[in-house]
Every structure is written in structure tokens, then in C-alpha cells.
Design an enzyme around this catalytic site. Structure first.
Site, short mmCIF file in Angstrom:
data_model
loop_
_atom_site.label_atom_id
_atom_site.label_comp_id
_atom_site.label_asym_id
_atom_site.label_seq_id
_atom_site.Cartn_x
_atom_site.Cartn_y
_atom_site.Cartn_z
CE LYS A 257 -0.91 3.83 -3.70
NZ LYS A 257 -0.90 2.97 -2.48
CD GLU B 126 -8.38 4.93 0.23
OE1 GLU B 126 -8.71 3.92 -0.40
OE2 GLU B 126 -7.24 5.36 0.24
CG ASP C 192 -2.02 1.02 1.16
OD1 ASP C 192 -2.55 1.40 2.24
OD2 ASP C 192 -2.34 1.48 0.05
CG ASP D 250 -5.43 -0.02 -1.04
OD1 ASP D 250 -5.28 1.05 -0.41
OD2 ASP D 250 -6.52 -0.34 -1.56
CG ASN D 251 -4.53 2.41 -3.35
OD1 ASN D 251 -3.67 2.31 -2.48
ND2 ASN D 251 -5.71 2.95 -3.11
#
Ligand SMILES: C[C@H](C[C@H]1O[C@@H](n2cnc3c(N)ncnc32)[C@H](O)[C@@H]1O)NC(=O)c1cc(-c2ccc(F)cc2)cc(O)c1O
Ligand SMILES: [Mg+2]
Length: 214
Positions: free
Chosen positions: A144, A199, A141, A169-170
Site C-alpha cells: 500500500k 474482501e 493492489d 484496491d484497499n
């Protein structure tokens, strides 16, 4: 010098949650981010998916890349079996200072090793620093555009074993296209996408769960 958002988030935790009660800490952060100030925690919707994977893997050794304020650190650590350890890496000292206090407020400091520094430098030191043989679960996380490099670094350092789970994540927002391409096309991973939302918003996002096949 005014306060920073992480500092305001920490104050909201101390004001609106019970010391030693991780669930109340999670709820206080989600309430703050939904009603006061958005912040880049994994959040409640993706957080429930994270909880499910943590419970399924039941890791004795887990790694988190990108602590930020410690929200997902608390989510993961509260589910860990006795005697297990979560190592979390954060390179921004101000964020690390807030996360340390959030984790301590939740009463989870004995299960968590928060290490300040960049993941690229710290991953090769995991064996010598913490006697880690391999990670059962890695929650990714952080920046990126570091996801792919660090997944490959974990492989090269022999820190993944047959069955190790990477949860990223993401993967849609902000997005990690080269990481996704790698884990979805590499014969060394069995990958699956969990569709969700960014989120505290209606934007699409999701988690990618990738099992290392050895
Ligand atoms: C990158 C951050 C998370 C933390 O990671 C630490 N970090 C970095 N690189 C390293 C390293 N190499 N080693 C150790 N720590 C490291 C950093 O200092 C942050 O505290 N996360 C995000 O940027 C993030 C952003 C969004 C987002 C989405 C839509 C928007 F419009 C705006 C932002 C959502 C998310 O869910 C995120 O997670
Ligand atoms: Mg994130």
C-alpha cells in the site's frame, strides 16, 4: 514442512472448479476464503466493481501490480477482448508459483504475462520487455505504500496516455492516504471513489478509479 495458505487455496481451486472455466475458479476461491481461510484477494464484492471498470475500459493492454494468488488476474483476463494482454507483477516467488497454476487452470495463460520481481524495477522495463506503448488500465493492489511511487513512475516512463485508468484496491483498508491525496488533488487525474467492503468482511474498504488526463 506444512502447506501454505496459497497452496491450500490452489488445492481448493483444483478440487472445486472446472479446468478452463474462469468463473468456477473465481467462485471456488471466494468460497474457500469465505468459509475456510480468509485471504487477501480483491474478493467478490469489490471484484464486481473491478469487472465493471474492465468492461468499460475494454483494455488492449492492462497491468496489475501485486498478483498474489492470481484471483484478480483471472477476473480481469476473463473479460479481455481477443488479442489483448494483461501483464501482472509479483515479487514473492512462492505466490507467483501458485498464481501461475491458478491462471493456467482457468485456461487464461495465453492472455497473461506473469513477471516475477519488484514493480519499481520492472515498470521501467515494460517497453523493452513487452513492447508496451502505454497501459489502458492499471489495477494497483500491491504494497500500500508503493501505490504513489509506482503511479508517478508509470507517468515518468510515459506508460500512461490521455484516458488511461488507474484502479486502486484497499484505499481505505489497509489504506493508501498519500496516494488518495495525490490522485484526488492532482489536476492530471479525474478521480472517483467506489465504496465497498474489505474482501469477505463487513469492514469498509473501496476502490479508487482515477483517469489520467495527460
Ligand atoms: C501486497 C499484497 C498483494 C501482493 O502484492 C505483492 N507485492 C507487494 N509489493 C510488491 C511490489 N513492489 N512488486 C510486486 N509485487 C508486490 C505481495 O507479494 C502480495 O502478493 N496485498 C496486501 O497486502 C493486502 C492486504 C489486505 C489486508 C487487509 C486487512 C488486514 F487486516 C490484513 C491485510 C487486503 C488486501 O486487499 C491486500 O491487497
Ligand atoms: Mg487488495
Amino acid at each position: 514442512m506444512g502447506s501454505t495458505r496459497p497452496q491450500r487455496l490452489l488445492r481448493a481451486v483444483q478440487k472445486n472448479s472446472t479446468r478452463g472455466d474462469p468463473q468456477s475458479v473465481i467462485s471456488a476461491i471466494d468460497h474457500f476464503c469465505r468459509h475456510k481461510e480468509w485471504a487477501m484477494n480483491v474478493g467478490d464484492e469489490k471484484g464486481s466493481i473491478l469487472d465493471g471498470v474492465v468492461s468499460e475500459v475494454n483494455p488492449s493492454t492492462a497491468l496489475e501490480l501485486g498478483t498474489y494468488c492470481g484471483y484478480s488476474t483471472v477476473r480481469i483476463a476473463r473479460l479481455l477482448p481477443p488479442g489483448s494482454q494483461l501483464i501482472t507483477l509479483e515479487f514473492n516467488p512462492a505466490y507467483a508459483a501458485v498464481a501461475k497454476q491458478v491462471i493456467a487452470w482457468a485456461g487464461l495463460q495465453d492472455k497473461v504475462q506473469l513477471v516475477e520481481g519488484p514493480s519499481g524495477d520492472l515498470i521501467p522495463q515494460m517497453k523493452e520487455l513487452f513492447g508496451v506503448k502505454s497501459f489502458d488500465l492499471v489495477f494497483i493492489d500491491h504494497w500500500k505504500d508503493r501505490y504513489l511511487a509506482d503511479a508517478q513512475l508509470l507517468e515518468e516512463c510515459g506508460l500512461l496516455r490521455k484516458g488511461s485508468v488507474l484502479l486502486a484496491d484497499n484505499v481505505i483498508c489497509p489504506g493508501t492516504p498519500e496516494y488518495l491525496e495525490y490522485v484526488r488533488n492532482s489536476p492530471r487525474y479525474e478521480s472517483r471513489y467506489f465504496k465497498s467492503h474489505l474482501e469477505y468482511t463487513q469492514a469498509e474498504d473501496g476502490l479508487e478509479k482515477s483517469v489520467f488526463l495527460g
